[in-house]
Design a protein around this motif. Structure first.
Motif, mmCIF file in Angstrom:
data_model
loop_
_atom_site.group_PDB
_atom_site.id
_atom_site.type_symbol
_atom_site.label_atom_id
_atom_site.label_comp_id
_atom_site.label_asym_id
_atom_site.label_seq_id
_atom_site.Cartn_x
_atom_site.Cartn_y
_atom_site.Cartn_z
ATOM 1 N N VAL A 182 -31.720 -3.528 -81.860
ATOM 2 C CA VAL A 182 -30.739 -3.240 -80.819
ATOM 3 C C VAL A 182 -30.586 -4.445 -79.895
ATOM 4 O O VAL A 182 -29.464 -4.835 -79.529
ATOM 5 N N GLN A 183 -31.712 -5.054 -79.515
ATOM 6 C CA GLN A 183 -31.648 -6.272 -78.706
ATOM 7 C C GLN A 183 -30.779 -7.323 -79.385
ATOM 8 O O GLN A 183 -29.928 -7.965 -78.755
ATOM 9 N N GLU A 184 -31.006 -7.509 -80.676
ATOM 10 C CA GLU A 184 -30.288 -8.549 -81.405
ATOM 11 C C GLU A 184 -28.792 -8.247 -81.473
ATOM 12 O O GLU A 184 -27.960 -9.138 -81.281
ATOM 13 N N ALA A 185 -28.445 -6.992 -81.727
ATOM 14 C CA ALA A 185 -27.030 -6.622 -81.816
ATOM 15 C C ALA A 185 -26.320 -6.825 -80.475
ATOM 16 O O ALA A 185 -25.187 -7.333 -80.422
ATOM 17 N N VAL A 186 -26.982 -6.447 -79.385
ATOM 18 C CA VAL A 186 -26.376 -6.580 -78.064
ATOM 19 C C VAL A 186 -26.277 -8.059 -77.674
ATOM 20 O O VAL A 186 -25.274 -8.488 -77.062
ATOM 21 N N PHE A 187 -27.272 -8.848 -78.030
ATOM 22 C CA PHE A 187 -27.209 -10.289 -77.767
ATOM 23 C C PHE A 187 -26.060 -10.923 -78.542
ATOM 24 O O PHE A 187 -25.247 -11.671 -77.987
ATOM 25 N N GLU A 188 -25.947 -10.605 -79.828
ATOM 26 C CA GLU A 188 -24.883 -11.192 -80.640
ATOM 27 C C GLU A 188 -23.496 -10.800 -80.125
ATOM 28 O O GLU A 188 -22.560 -11.613 -80.153
ATOM 29 N N ALA A 189 -23.354 -9.573 -79.658
ATOM 30 C CA ALA A 189 -22.064 -9.153 -79.114
ATOM 31 C C ALA A 189 -21.698 -9.979 -77.886
ATOM 32 O O ALA A 189 -20.519 -10.325 -77.678
ATOM 33 N N VAL A 212 -19.224 -15.846 -63.190
ATOM 34 C CA VAL A 212 -19.089 -17.181 -63.781
ATOM 35 C C VAL A 212 -19.858 -17.344 -65.085
ATOM 36 O O VAL A 212 -19.857 -18.436 -65.655
ATOM 37 N N ALA A 213 -20.509 -16.292 -65.575
ATOM 38 C CA ALA A 213 -21.268 -16.426 -66.819
ATOM 39 C C ALA A 213 -21.507 -15.063 -67.440
ATOM 40 O O ALA A 213 -21.504 -14.031 -66.757
ATOM 41 N N VAL A 214 -21.729 -15.070 -68.752
ATOM 42 C CA VAL A 214 -22.143 -13.881 -69.495
ATOM 43 C C VAL A 214 -23.666 -13.854 -69.514
ATOM 44 O O VAL A 214 -24.315 -14.808 -69.924
ATOM 45 N N GLY A 215 -24.240 -12.755 -69.069
ATOM 46 C CA GLY A 215 -25.686 -12.631 -69.051
ATOM 47 C C GLY A 215 -26.148 -11.860 -67.826
ATOM 48 O O GLY A 215 -25.313 -11.489 -66.989
ATOM 49 N N GLU A 216 -27.359 -11.536 -67.715
ATOM 50 C CA GLU A 216 -28.491 -12.100 -68.416
ATOM 51 C C GLU A 216 -28.605 -11.427 -69.779
ATOM 52 O O GLU A 216 -28.677 -10.206 -69.853
ATOM 53 N N CYS A 217 -28.641 -12.223 -70.829
ATOM 54 C CA CYS A 217 -28.714 -11.673 -72.166
ATOM 55 C C CYS A 217 -29.703 -12.487 -72.996
ATOM 56 O O CYS A 217 -30.056 -13.604 -72.630
ATOM 57 N N GLY A 218 -30.138 -11.896 -74.095
ATOM 58 C CA GLY A 218 -31.085 -12.602 -74.954
ATOM 59 C C GLY A 218 -32.021 -11.648 -75.642
ATOM 60 O O GLY A 218 -31.635 -10.527 -76.008
ATOM 61 N N LEU A 219 -33.272 -12.089 -75.803
ATOM 62 C CA LEU A 219 -34.276 -11.304 -76.519
ATOM 63 C C LEU A 219 -35.579 -11.287 -75.742
ATOM 64 O O LEU A 219 -35.960 -12.289 -75.123
ATOM 65 N N ASP A 220 -36.274 -10.155 -75.798
ATOM 66 C CA ASP A 220 -37.605 -10.036 -75.206
ATOM 67 C C ASP A 220 -38.488 -9.241 -76.150
ATOM 68 O O ASP A 220 -38.423 -8.012 -76.194
ATOM 69 N N PHE A 221 -39.289 -9.969 -76.940
ATOM 70 C CA PHE A 221 -40.199 -9.333 -77.886
ATOM 71 C C PHE A 221 -41.597 -9.205 -77.298
ATOM 72 O O PHE A 221 -42.539 -8.853 -77.999
#
Length: 264
Positions: free
Chosen positions: A106-113, A88-97
């Motif tokens: 790479v985190q940013e590219a995968v999150f944006e995709a 029912v959703a896309v994720g878990e996605c985002g950023l972890d700095f």
């Protein structure tokens, strides 16, 4: 009650999944949303959710920790998982700095995709952000008008971050972090500021067991059966009855994840 964040694929639950779901149901947790954190884990979450139709649903996505592990064709595979009725959703996605288990670009590219996929499929997002708020908001903002919605799960940010998330029309997931007298005090002060209809509750089990459970459980493994304790704490902090809190958090979860449609 609807627990929007349960890591039922965790090794800590291996062999106990049926017991965990049964105990949650007995505690009044009607619905569990199982978290997928990479393609294999998302497939496993989908298989578990299929065991309890109408009770368990799941997300499918790639967590920033796992962004470095994606291979060619991963987004096509993820789109295939999104076609399953229990997803029912896309994720878990985002950023972890904070931990930087994957390089930040790479985190940013995968999150944006995944933002693009959610926009194209009209699916909500289940998102993660740790020590990366400014960049998280900058990447999300251009997509927000094309998205059906999303939740920043396990929110632990400050007031400015909360206000920006609300301005982006996000839902806010609150865990047992608020039951931690050491780390949760600032969050306790913010919980009343989250509008009804934008607040969701979750355990993030098996992590983040409420520290103020009484009597103290023998196991440090958190469980969705502890969601009523978290809910009661949130309701008290907001000056609401428990019934009122459960009514609006459950309605918000059903609407965001289109659960009534998924149940039909």
């Amino acid at each position: 009650m609807i627990d929007i964040g349960v890591n039922l694929t965790s090794e800590q639950f291996a062999g106990d999944e049926a017991v965990v779901v049964a105990e949650a149901q007995a505690a009044g947790v009607r619905t569990l949303l199982l978290t997928g954190t990479d393609l294999a884990d998302s497939q496993a979450a989908a298989e578990l959710a299929a065991r309890w139709p109408g009770v368990c649903y799941c997300t499918a996505g790639v967590h920033p920790h796992d962004a470095k592990s994606v291979a060619d064709g991963w987004i096509t595979r993820l789109e295939g998982l999104q076609a399953l009725p229990q997803v029912v959703a896309v994720g878990e996605c985002g950023l972890d700095f904070n931990r930087d288990f994957s390089p930040r670009p790479v985190q940013e590219a995968v999150f944006e995709a995944q933002l693009a996929l959610a926009a194209r499929l009209k699916r909500p997002l289940f998102m993660h952000c740790r020590d990366a708020h400014d960049r998280f908001a900058a990447l999300l903002a251009p997509w927000r008008s094309q998205l059906t919605g999303g939740v920043l799960h396990c929110f632990t940010g400050d007031r400015a971050e909360l206000e920006q998330c609300l301005a982006l029309d996000l839902h806010i997931g609150i865990t047992g972090w608020i039951c931690d007298e050491r780390r949760g005090q600032a969050l306790r002060e913010l919980v009343p500021l989250i509008p009804a209809g934008r607040l969701l509750i979750e355990t993030d089990a098996p992590y983040l067991i409420p520290r103020d459970l009484s009597p103290k459980p023998k196991s440090r493994r958190n469980s969705p059966a502890h969601l009523p304790h978290i809910a009661a704490t949130v309701a008290a902090l907001r000056g609401e009855s428990l019934a009122a809190l459960l009514a609006h958090t459950s309605a918000a979860a059903r609407a965001l994840f289109q659960l009534d449609e998924a149940m039909s």
